[in-house]
Enzyme design. Sequence first.
Site, PDB file in Angstrom:
ATOM      1  CG  HIS A   1       0.141  -4.049  -5.103  1.00  0.00           C
ATOM      2  ND1 HIS A   1      -0.441  -3.194  -6.018  1.00  0.00           N
ATOM      3  CD2 HIS A   1      -0.685  -5.123  -5.008  1.00  0.00           C
ATOM      4  CE1 HIS A   1      -1.581  -3.725  -6.445  1.00  0.00           C
ATOM      5  NE2 HIS A   1      -1.744  -4.887  -5.839  1.00  0.00           N
TER       6      HIS A   1
ATOM      7  CG  ASP B   1      -2.227  -0.291  -4.701  1.00  0.00           C
ATOM      8  OD1 ASP B   1      -0.990  -0.236  -4.869  1.00  0.00           O
ATOM      9  OD2 ASP B   1      -3.040  -0.035  -5.604  1.00  0.00           O
TER      10      ASP B   1
END
Length: 886
Positions: free
Chosen positions: A248, A221
């Site tokens: 991310h 993430d």
Amino acid sequence: MPAVCTVLTATQVYAEGLRQLDTTRIQTALHACPAGHAVQLAANNEKDSFHSGPIQIPSGVGLMIDRDATLYASTDATLYDKGGNTCGVNAEKGRTCMPFITIDKARGSGIYGDGVIDGQGGQIVQGKTETWWQMARRAQREKNEHNIPRLIEIKKSEDITFYRIRLRNSPNFHVTVSQSDGFTAWGVKIDTPADARNTDGIDPISSRNITIAHSYIRTGDDNIAIKGGNSGVTENVSIINNHFYSGHGMSIGSETNSGVRRILVKNLSLDGTTSGLRIKSDASRGGVVEQVRYEDVCIRNSKRPIDLDTRYDQKAMGDKIPVYRDIVFDRVHSISAGRIVLRAFDAAHPLSVEFKQSSIVANSPQLIQFANLTIDQRNVAITDKADNVVWDASSGSACANRFPEFPAHTPINFRPQLTSQQAQAYTIDNVMRTTGPADKPVIDPWNPLQEDLVNSANLPVDYVVDANVVADGKTQFTTVQAAINQAVLDGRQLVAARSNKPRLYILVKPGTYRELMYVPVTALPITLYAEASDAQKTKIAASAHAALLGSAYIHRYGAQFAQVDRSIQEMYASLKDRPVIGTSGSAIAWIRGHGFQAKNITFQNTYNKDQVDTNAECPNTVCGATAGTAPVVVVQHQAVALMLEGADKVQFDNVRILGFQDTLFLKSSAIAHTARSFFHRSYVEGNVDFIFGDTTAYFYRSEIKSLGDRSTSYVTAPNTNIRTPYGFVFNEVDFTNDGSTNALAGKFYLGRQWFHTQKCTPYATINVVSYRCTLADLDGYQAPIGTISKKVLETVGKTVIINSRIGAHIQAQHPWADWNKKGSLAFRPVQFSVSDYWRNLLDAGLQPDQELGYRDPDSLAPGVAASFLGEFNNVQLTPSTAARQQ
């Protein structure tokens, strides 16, 4: 690094399963540790794993994890449950698990070291059929919440430091820092698979004065997500000199409702992140994000290299409108195609963004809406939508060499192998070629396999030892020592008469000769042999051990040395007045004579071989009850069967050397002075350090047996000087065991490097307040301060094993051990080469060039001397293969 208050050593091996929890041991140590200090978790040879449930780090206290140690988070969900029995259960409500590590309302706490904290997110949760990560993915599909522990939570704290630690496999977020003032992560590595959901790297939340520097993050993430949630603004954040991989991206948001400001992202590489530089929020959680600077950033293989979006959740409702202003991109370069998103919420809340000397790959897709842009002093106002804004085209040259590989955590190779070329240096001819001082070696080629001892079936006879005949005191003797004494006298006369006789031969008839045998420096070398090829039939045996009182030594053996040559009496006299005779004094056969040879004979120290010597075991304490009422506690002392002291060109053929601890002692006459010995078709047995010393010794086509009467065994304990090219070499040797339970457990060692005469260790702290160990001329220790000499540091210990069979009793992954446990005064880590030696000195705070006078590692131990421990072309038996071959 902070000072260490307590060292805890690991007791488990991950591959064997983590069966016990260390929670109480770790937490108790943390609570007992004074502020400003740290609890250190350290490996103990192959035992490198700690296993724990949730722990809390108190205010001012650190947790330090050594390079080879790993702290594993338990997969037992019940340990993390906050009270509702829902941790590890997907439900409508989330966040019902405690984190693995909590730092709450603390000041000056931290986590340090080059070791690992592993959240075991990819392991099956205890009592369930899924991993933590699989639960998270299922929650995503079922549109509910996953109750999964975070790895580390910092809350309402000040001045917290993470230094060099490696975090991996977190079930959920790795690190959250909320409502805190002062957090530094420096040199941190975060490593979790790209498909592990919600595994953010580091998330500063409603906090201030944050520094994240020189770190490497790949995860599933946000690599970093700066949030300004309900608890307050996040401000003054510096993210400098970092490298991101899967994840991310460098994110701000999605919670920004309390504001995010004064953010510096400088010298960052992003390689393979889904988004690159990202600010995300929406109307349900938006606020003002301002004064954000991105400088010297390189992005490649990103779907959205620049991603400033105020509609993170397209369906979000609310009046918390995101506002992004005073955002600067200075020397930001996207070198591969990806979508550029600059989308404000509406015309009333436009983006305010400036680009300086930045570049985008030509034809990159664009989504730009409601933005006031400045591109290299060119103003571009987007009142509605645009997809054709022009930036400088990226060539990639600005980002050359900006994408390093993720620094893999490569465990030390505890079983280094020589190349075939390196192995050639360990032939008999090469190892036996020189003698004398290492810095001025004397070339003296010697191949023991060409000696008559090996090749002649009929050796001469000058003297005969036979317990069953009447001695004549000239050529016929009933004791070995009497024959040795006569050979010493005769040899001196023959040399004075300029005889051309090369050596003297003593034939020993079968039998057990219960005596000591001392061979001084002789005028002519002596050969001691038996005719019977079964060495067990001719034995020289006695009992002595290191704790034997000098008075007891005189009582047992004084008469034997009453009428011998002065050179032998001097050897005896050097021991008799000692309070205890010590390790070197316990030798049954003690050889000083150059060129000494022995064949077809057994040398045995019978101490505790026939029966336990309970009186000798512990003279000032009670060992145990008498036989028949309870087991006697056996405490072994050093008890040498054969000691070579300074003797060069010493040769043994078909001999047996029997003992327990310290069976065979190979001792040079001076530091870094090569003395050579050769063992052919021979057998040595023992349990702890049973081949030890600092000479150059070659074992060829022999058997070395580890006895398993102790739970731990070390075959060798070399203390070779760093400049001596060769220590112990084993070629075509069988390393066997006695089949005992301890041996068959497969946890014995090939050796440990003897930290000779050490009084303190500079390589680690010990559990003494204000402990220090510094370099000095003499070795000593008076708590809490000790000194260590250069000569002790340089006793590195060298052993090489080639073309041999190594039994299943030897630890397969970690056959070379540290010298004692970390946390003890006698600790030294295993060192495989001069590079290890150099690095360990630096880690200990010593300067090899300035304090020790070394120019560089290559000059200190060039060529073959640079290798301390190594193997080549060996066969390692496993328990299953060993069973098949028996």
